[in-house]
Design an enzyme around this catalytic site. Structure first.
Site, PDB file in Angstrom:
ATOM      1  N   ASP A 109       0.828  -1.211   0.000  1.00 39.62           N
ATOM      2  CA  ASP A 109       0.000   0.000   0.000  1.00 39.62           C
ATOM      3  C   ASP A 109       0.865   1.265   0.000  1.00 39.62           C
ATOM      4  OD1 ASP A 109      -2.693   1.326   0.538  1.00 39.62           O
ATOM      5  OD2 ASP A 109      -1.528   2.086   2.231  1.00 39.62           O
ATOM      6  N   TYR A 120       2.351  10.274   0.138  1.00 41.98           N
ATOM      7  CA  TYR A 120       3.457   9.786   0.966  1.00 41.98           C
ATOM      8  C   TYR A 120       4.793  10.282   0.403  1.00 41.98           C
ATOM      9  CZ  TYR A 120       0.129   6.546   3.190  1.00 41.98           C
ATOM     10  OH  TYR A 120      -0.931   5.993   3.867  1.00 41.98           O
ATOM     11  N   SER A 174     -11.049   5.739   2.472  1.00 39.75           N
ATOM     12  CA  SER A 174     -10.269   5.735   3.706  1.00 39.75           C
ATOM     13  C   SER A 174     -10.822   6.796   4.644  1.00 39.75           C
ATOM     14  CB  SER A 174      -8.789   6.005   3.402  1.00 39.75           C
ATOM     15  OG  SER A 174      -8.046   6.004   4.604  1.00 39.75           O
ATOM     16  N   GLN A 192     -10.361   1.818   4.424  1.00 43.52           N
ATOM     17  CA  GLN A 192      -9.035   1.776   5.069  1.00 43.52           C
ATOM     18  C   GLN A 192      -9.048   2.720   6.280  1.00 43.52           C
ATOM     19  OE1 GLN A 192      -4.509   2.987   4.032  1.00 43.52           O
ATOM     20  NE2 GLN A 192      -5.452   1.643   2.531  1.00 43.52           N
ATOM     21  N   SER A 248      -2.049   1.617  10.901  1.00 41.49           N
ATOM     22  CA  SER A 248      -1.437   1.855  12.227  1.00 41.49           C
ATOM     23  C   SER A 248      -1.849   0.806  13.252  1.00 41.49           C
ATOM     24  CB  SER A 248      -1.727   3.268  12.735  1.00 41.49           C
ATOM     25  OG  SER A 248      -0.911   4.206  12.071  1.00 41.49           O
ATOM     26  N   LYS A 287       8.081  -0.518  22.629  1.00 38.06           N
ATOM     27  CA  LYS A 287       9.395   0.117  22.495  1.00 38.06           C
ATOM     28  C   LYS A 287       9.460   1.490  23.138  1.00 38.06           C
ATOM     29  CE  LYS A 287      10.439   1.301  18.158  1.00 38.06           C
ATOM     30  NZ  LYS A 287      10.472   1.014  16.709  1.00 38.06           N
ATOM     31  N   GLN A 319      11.781  -6.208  11.339  1.00 38.69           N
ATOM     32  CA  GLN A 319      10.405  -5.931  11.796  1.00 38.69           C
ATOM     33  C   GLN A 319       9.391  -6.651  10.905  1.00 38.69           C
ATOM     34  OE1 GLN A 319      10.158  -1.647  11.713  1.00 38.69           O
ATOM     35  NE2 GLN A 319      11.108  -1.404  13.728  1.00 38.69           N
TER      36      GLN A 319
HETATM   37  P1  NDP Z   1       2.192   0.791  12.611  1.00 43.59           P
HETATM   38  O1  NDP Z   1       1.286   1.387  13.617  1.00 43.59           O
HETATM   39  O2  NDP Z   1       2.333  -0.686  12.633  1.00 43.59           O
HETATM   40  O3  NDP Z   1       3.612   1.486  12.767  1.00 43.59           O
HETATM   41  C1  NDP Z   1       4.701   1.042  11.991  1.00 43.59           C
HETATM   42  C2  NDP Z   1       6.013   1.527  12.599  1.00 43.59           C
HETATM   43  O4  NDP Z   1       6.195   0.941  13.895  1.00 43.59           O
HETATM   44  C3  NDP Z   1       7.198   1.087  11.773  1.00 43.59           C
HETATM   45  O5  NDP Z   1       7.482   1.964  10.723  1.00 43.59           O
HETATM   46  C4  NDP Z   1       8.294   1.011  12.810  1.00 43.59           C
HETATM   47  O6  NDP Z   1       8.770   2.339  13.067  1.00 43.59           O
HETATM   48  C5  NDP Z   1       7.542   0.494  14.030  1.00 43.59           C
HETATM   49  N1  NDP Z   1       7.506  -0.974  14.081  1.00 43.59           N
HETATM   50  C6  NDP Z   1       6.976  -1.838  13.175  1.00 43.59           C
HETATM   51  N2  NDP Z   1       7.111  -3.105  13.567  1.00 43.59           N
HETATM   52  C7  NDP Z   1       7.731  -3.068  14.751  1.00 43.59           C
HETATM   53  C8  NDP Z   1       8.136  -4.061  15.663  1.00 43.59           C
HETATM   54  N3  NDP Z   1       7.915  -5.347  15.407  1.00 43.59           N
HETATM   55  N4  NDP Z   1       8.753  -3.677  16.813  1.00 43.59           N
HETATM   56  C9  NDP Z   1       8.977  -2.376  17.072  1.00 43.59           C
HETATM   57  N5  NDP Z   1       8.621  -1.368  16.238  1.00 43.59           N
HETATM   58  C10 NDP Z   1       7.992  -1.715  15.093  1.00 43.59           C
HETATM   59  O7  NDP Z   1       1.714   1.139  11.138  1.00 43.59           O
HETATM   60  P2  NDP Z   1       1.795   2.524  10.276  1.00 43.59           P
HETATM   61  O8  NDP Z   1       1.373   3.681  11.107  1.00 43.59           O
HETATM   62  O9  NDP Z   1       3.106   2.572   9.605  1.00 43.59           O
HETATM   63  O10 NDP Z   1       0.658   2.236   9.207  1.00 43.59           O
HETATM   64  C11 NDP Z   1       0.825   1.130   8.313  1.00 43.59           C
HETATM   65  C12 NDP Z   1       0.423   1.523   6.921  1.00 43.59           C
HETATM   66  O11 NDP Z   1      -0.937   1.931   6.913  1.00 43.59           O
HETATM   67  C13 NDP Z   1       1.171   2.717   6.306  1.00 43.59           C
HETATM   68  O12 NDP Z   1       2.435   2.389   5.796  1.00 43.59           O
HETATM   69  C14 NDP Z   1       0.201   3.126   5.219  1.00 43.59           C
HETATM   70  O13 NDP Z   1       0.339   2.283   4.103  1.00 43.59           O
HETATM   71  C15 NDP Z   1      -1.136   2.911   5.901  1.00 43.59           C
HETATM   72  N6  NDP Z   1      -1.647   4.160   6.505  1.00 43.59           N
HETATM   73  C16 NDP Z   1      -2.811   4.675   6.003  1.00 43.59           C
HETATM   74  C17 NDP Z   1      -3.342   5.847   6.487  1.00 43.59           C
HETATM   75  C18 NDP Z   1      -4.613   6.385   5.905  1.00 43.59           C
HETATM   76  O14 NDP Z   1      -4.976   7.526   6.182  1.00 43.59           O
HETATM   77  N7  NDP Z   1      -5.291   5.628   5.073  1.00 43.59           N
HETATM   78  C19 NDP Z   1      -2.694   6.603   7.581  1.00 43.59           C
HETATM   79  C20 NDP Z   1      -1.485   5.964   8.075  1.00 43.59           C
HETATM   80  C21 NDP Z   1      -1.009   4.783   7.551  1.00 43.59           C
HETATM   81  P3  NDP Z   1      10.228   2.671  13.660  1.00 43.59           P
HETATM   82  O15 NDP Z   1      11.100   1.470  13.514  1.00 43.59           O
HETATM   83  O16 NDP Z   1      10.691   3.842  12.874  1.00 43.59           O
HETATM   84  O17 NDP Z   1       9.979   3.043  15.087  1.00 43.59           O
END
Ligand code: NDP
Length: 328
Positions: free
Chosen positions: A49, A54, A152, A178, A208, A218, A296
């Protein structure tokens, strides 16, 4: 990997998918983007996605380039992008027919693809008539530039309007929503959308799932330097970081500490418990994960093994800790 239908369609998406918000084209370089996407594909993720907004289009450029170079069969992949915020001009935002058509063309160019599988309306647009929005998404589908369309963060009223409009015109309505969904953010997916699952067969691809990493545990001893919440030049992230030091933030971290005890007992990580909990919801077609490093991705996909461990008793125990089940 487990694959689920994207709502009432014949399309199958991996229950864990990978998205590029903040990370690919932003926080991490092209090599790490490549390592994460390749790790995901090798572990059975078929669904990726991104969005036009972005990293101002760079997420699509990076992800598209990795996929082009991989040599994978396009038919093995499900790619989605989202349209709404395409630039600063008066017609670069929103869901006018003009922006949907031009925005998707620009996304496809950045992705180096002929089509995406799913195109989402990244937000609702109350300034554009619903008929124009529904017709425009059907138009790009008829042109073969997308196979399905979704939304979304639309309200249940906006989604009902979209489906009603599509039915009246004999057109295709949105197959998928979404929304944000995680242990701390539940109302929309669990309560507001309930009529949509039944009436239109809609399902969700949720974002998220770790609340930006908070549910991994973390942040329980401060903000690590190499983490998302340490990013300095992003207002959303600054608000999230400051939020950890409020009463609400401290309460969330305290809940994460107790959830960690359950995770330890189940022999998994806190992140895996939180991700499996999202995937346990049958109205979730795919949990869109984010990852800043391939380790991750591997950890998160392994949340699959935790799904069968979420027995009714364990779910009740989690419910008791969260204390935020939406009122009926
Ligand atoms: P998460 O809430 O899962 O956060 C992901 C972040 O958490 C990673 O980039 C990393 O950041 C950290 N992380 C991931 N796995 C682990 C782990 N196992 N242990 C520790 N830290 C971890 O999801 P996102 O907020 O990234 O959202 C996911 C996707 O959803 C986005 O990429 C996008 O495609 C979509 N999205 C859609 C939106 C919308 O409005 N439609 C809005 C937001 C997201 P780090 O290592 O830097 O700390």
């Amino acid at each position: 990997m487990e694959y689920r239908f994207l709502g009432r369609t014949g399309l199958k998406v991996s229950v864990f998918s990978l998205g590029g918000w903040l990370t690919y084209g932003g926080q991490v370089n092209e090599d790490i983007t490549s390592d994460c996407i390749r790790a995901a594909y090798e572990l059975g993720i078929n669904f990726f996605d991104t969005a036009e907004v972005y990293a101002n289009g760079k997420s699509e450029v990076y992800m598209g380039e990795v996929i082009r170079r991989s040599g994978w069969k396009r038919s093995d992949l499900v790619i989605s992008t989202k349209l709404f915020w395409g630039g600063s001009g008066p017609n670069d935002t929103g869901l006018s027919r003009k922006h949907i058509v031009e925005g998707l063309n620009a996304s496809l160019k950045r992705l180096q693809m002929d089509y995406v599988d799913v195109v989402y309306a990244h937000r609702p647009d109350s300034d554009t008539p619903m008929e124009e929005i529904v017709r425009a998404f059907n138009h790009v589908i008829n042109q073969g530039k997308a196979f399905y369309w979704g939304t979304s963060e639309w309200s249940v009223e906006q989604l009902s309007d979209a489906h009603g409009t599509a039915a009246r015109l004999g057109l295709i309505g949105p197959a998928v929503e979404q929304p944000q969904y995680n242990m701390f953010w539940r109302d929309r997916v669990e309560k507001e959308y309930a009529p949509l699952y039944q009436k239109y067969g809609m399902r969700t691809t949720i974002w998220s799932p770790l609340a930006s990493g908070v549910l991994s545990g973390k942040y329980n001893n401060g903000v690590p330097e190499d983490s998302r919440l340490s990013m300095q030049n992003n207002a959303i992230i600054r608000r999230m970081r400051e939020g950890l030091n409020t009463d609400d933030g401290r309460l969330k971290l305290a809940k994460v500490a107790v959830l960690k005890e359950i995770a330890t007992r189940l022999d998994c990580t806190c992140a895996q418990l939180a991700l499996a909990w999202c995937a346990k919801n049958p109205n979730v077609a795919s949990v869109i994960t984010g990852a800043s490093r391939p380790s991750q991705v591997a950890e998160n996909v392994a949340a699959l093994k935790v799904l069968p461990l979420l027995t009714p008793e364990v779910m009740r125990e989690i419910e008791h800790i969260l204390g935020n089940r939406p009122a009926p």
